[in-house]
Design an enzyme around this catalytic site. Structure first.
Site, PDB file in Angstrom:
ATOM      1  N   ARG A 100       1.016  -1.167  -0.275  1.00  0.00           N
ATOM      2  CA  ARG A 100      -0.057  -0.033  -0.145  1.00  0.00           C
ATOM      3  C   ARG A 100       0.832   1.267  -0.158  1.00  0.00           C
ATOM      4  O   ARG A 100       0.603   2.107  -0.607  1.00  0.00           O
ATOM      5  CB  ARG A 100      -0.808  -0.214   1.358  1.00  0.00           C
ATOM      6  CG  ARG A 100      -1.582   1.189   1.684  1.00  0.00           C
ATOM      7  CD  ARG A 100      -3.010   1.307   1.046  1.00  0.00           C
ATOM      8  NE  ARG A 100      -3.523   2.450   1.333  1.00  0.00           N
ATOM      9  CZ  ARG A 100      -4.667   2.989   0.699  1.00  0.00           C
ATOM     10  NH1 ARG A 100      -5.356   2.152  -0.111  1.00  0.00           N
ATOM     11  NH2 ARG A 100      -5.191   4.075   1.016  1.00  0.00           N
ATOM     12  N   ASP A 124      -2.852  -4.393   3.213  1.00  0.00           N
ATOM     13  CA  ASP A 124      -3.344  -5.004   4.233  1.00  0.00           C
ATOM     14  C   ASP A 124      -5.037  -5.362   3.716  1.00  0.00           C
ATOM     15  O   ASP A 124      -5.538  -4.689   3.052  1.00  0.00           O
ATOM     16  CB  ASP A 124      -3.323  -4.429   5.566  1.00  0.00           C
ATOM     17  CG  ASP A 124      -2.383  -4.384   6.284  1.00  0.00           C
ATOM     18  OD1 ASP A 124      -1.345  -5.483   5.690  1.00  0.00           O
ATOM     19  OD2 ASP A 124      -1.989  -3.630   6.813  1.00  0.00           O
ATOM     20  N   ASP A 311      -3.940   1.069  14.816  1.00  0.00           N
ATOM     21  CA  ASP A 311      -2.749   0.170  14.439  1.00  0.00           C
ATOM     22  C   ASP A 311      -2.463  -0.613  15.717  1.00  0.00           C
ATOM     23  O   ASP A 311      -1.626  -1.427  15.913  1.00  0.00           O
ATOM     24  CB  ASP A 311      -1.435   0.752  13.867  1.00  0.00           C
ATOM     25  CG  ASP A 311      -1.762   1.054  12.617  1.00  0.00           C
ATOM     26  OD1 ASP A 311      -2.714   0.823  11.917  1.00  0.00           O
ATOM     27  OD2 ASP A 311      -0.951   1.948  12.135  1.00  0.00           O
TER      28      ASP A 311
END
Ligand code: EPU
Length: 429
Positions: A100, A124, A311
């Site tokens: 990404r 992801d 995260d």
């Protein structure tokens, strides 16, 4: 081993050992990858240090080599020297589709060669992850955008500054628009930007290269375009998510761990939540000591920085399965980040999902199981769950963890964790 898609290795974790000792961490993944992309804007050489030994870094190096940057990467020393040659505007699809972060070449390419074609990025599996804000911003700066089969092409005969307000403080859009604006003609004001520490790191490095950026760390960036940016040497900022992961691991296992090379001020809200959950946290200038206590339920809402980071949400969820009472966790950034809950439930976790809210009831004695690392953070969280569970836990698809955590198994093992990396074939049956 560092190819993010090649490894079918698993982690085998036997739980029950409290983590103890000292761990020294790396530079931030989500900074290093963007600093590398910024080399596209450099007339001269960019010399980076504290580059983390993670799988996404060599992939990013390949993306940049494909665009005409000479890259001298030494993952053992943590250094990366980047020197752009003749820059091509068409990025190689195979490497781009693997991470990404390769999307962060879009802004600097448009800035430097006024044109870019990129495969739509991979990365992801945590939600839709659109790029409309990136493209709308570039359009406002005079670019035209064409979406082709799995690729996007941006052309800017003229690239001028613009007054922009982002719908949402997107990390990637902020970085791309910033890196286009620093070499656009005239002034840009970008409002409602993301202000994660990694973005501040990027801004400060661009300033060291000669960019004119005001408002760093605030919700509004003021940028005066310059013609060219020059050489600099830069140390990647510490990885607050890696630090937060080890902090949660220490707290969840009943341990006592000193984490070095961390900026506690980057983790203000996670540390508030850890303390509220009963964990003792001592802050040093560039270290943290995390000592477990009697864990209690807390409520957490993920939001762009300085909010609680998405995260760290899966790792926190593991910790909260060990806390007394019902915790409520609300995910506002990535719609699919709760996919990890299915994995945790297979270990006996009592978690109820209602839209983007999760109710976690604890404490529950987790039982070892075979889990899949769904993404880099869910993979780390699966290993954490294994460290607190009874019996053996196997984590599959650990190539996701390799993407974001340097020496993960070695570091946990050095803290006393019973964890090893093994080939998939080593599993019975
Ligand atoms: N979004 C849009 N349109 C856009 C841009 C974003 O709808 O044009 C949405 C996304 O779909 C997502 C949300 O906005 O739901 C957040 O996206 P953002 O752009 O802020 O994130 P990102 O740049 O894709 C980076 C990190 C992520 C981290 C997020 C949020 C990198 C390479 N990735 O992603 O890191 O979770 O910011 O902090 O910097 C990780 O390290 O595990 C990771 C996923």
């Amino acid at each position: 081993m560092l190819d993010p898609t090649a490894s079918t290795d698993v982690f085998r974790v036997r739980g029950g050992e409290p983590l103890r000792g000292t761990v020294r961490l790396s530079g931030a993944k989500n900074s290093a990858l963007k600093l590398m992309a910024a080399s596209l804007l450099c007339d001269g050489e960019l010399s980076l240090s504290c580059v983390p030994r993670i799988a996404d870094v060599p992939v990013m190096a390949d993306v940049l080599r494909g665009l005409g940057v000479s890259v001298d990467l030494d993952l053992h020393a943590g250094t990366c020297r980047l020197r752009p040659g003749k820059i091509s505007w068409h990025a190689p699809a195979d490497a781009v589709s693997r991470i990404r972060a390769s999307l962060s070449c879009l802004g600097p390419l448009v800035g430097r060669v006024r044109r870019a074609r990129l495969a739509l990025p991979g990365g992801d599996r945590i939600g839709a992850r659109g790029i409309d804000l990136h493209l709308r911003g570039l359009q406002a700066m005079g670019a035209t955008v064409t979406e082709l089969d799995g690729e996007v092409e941006v052309f800017a005969g003229e690239l001028h500054g613009a007054y922009l307000t982002l719908d949402f403080p997107s990390v990637g859009a902020t970085e791309n628009l910033l890196m286009a604006a620093v070499v656009a003609e005239g002034e840009s004001i970008i409002d409602n930007v993301a202000r994660e520490p990694e973005i501040q790191d990027l801004c400060r490095m661009l300033v060291a290269m000669g960019a004119k950026i005001g408002g760093i760390g605030s919700p509004t960036l003021e940028i005066e375009g310059v013609e060219r940016l020059g050489s600099t040497s830069w140390e990647t900022c510490p990885d607050r998510i890696e630090a937060g992961t080890y902090a949660m691991a220490a707290a969840a296992t009943g341990g006592d761990v000193v984490i070095e090379r961390v900026r506690p001020s980057d983790l203000t809200l996670p540390l508030i939540k850890l303390r509220a959950a009963g964990v003792a946290v001592e802050e040093g200038a560039d270290s943290l000591r995390v000592k477990a206590g009697d864990l209690e339920a807390v409520d957490v809402v993920t939001l762009p920085y300085p909010g609680f980071p998405t995260d760290l949400q899966p790792q926190l969820m593991v910790l909260l399965t060990q806390a007394l009472g019902t915790s409520r966790c609300t995910e506002n950034v990535f719609e699919s980040r709760f996919s990890f809950v299915t994995e945790l439930r297979r270990m006996g976790a009592d978690i109820e999902i209602d839209g983007h809210h999760a109710l976690i009831r604890g404490p529950v004695r987790l039982a070892g199981a075979t889990l899949t690392a769904l993404d880099v953070r869910a993979g780390a969280a699966a290993a954490l769950a294994g460290l607190v569970a009874s019996g053996e836990t196997v984590v599959r698809d650990v190539h996701h963890v390799d993407r974001g955590y340097a020496d993960f198994v070695q570091r946990l093992a050095s803290l006393g964790a019973d964890i090893e990396r093994a080939p998939l074939e080593s599993l019975d049956g």
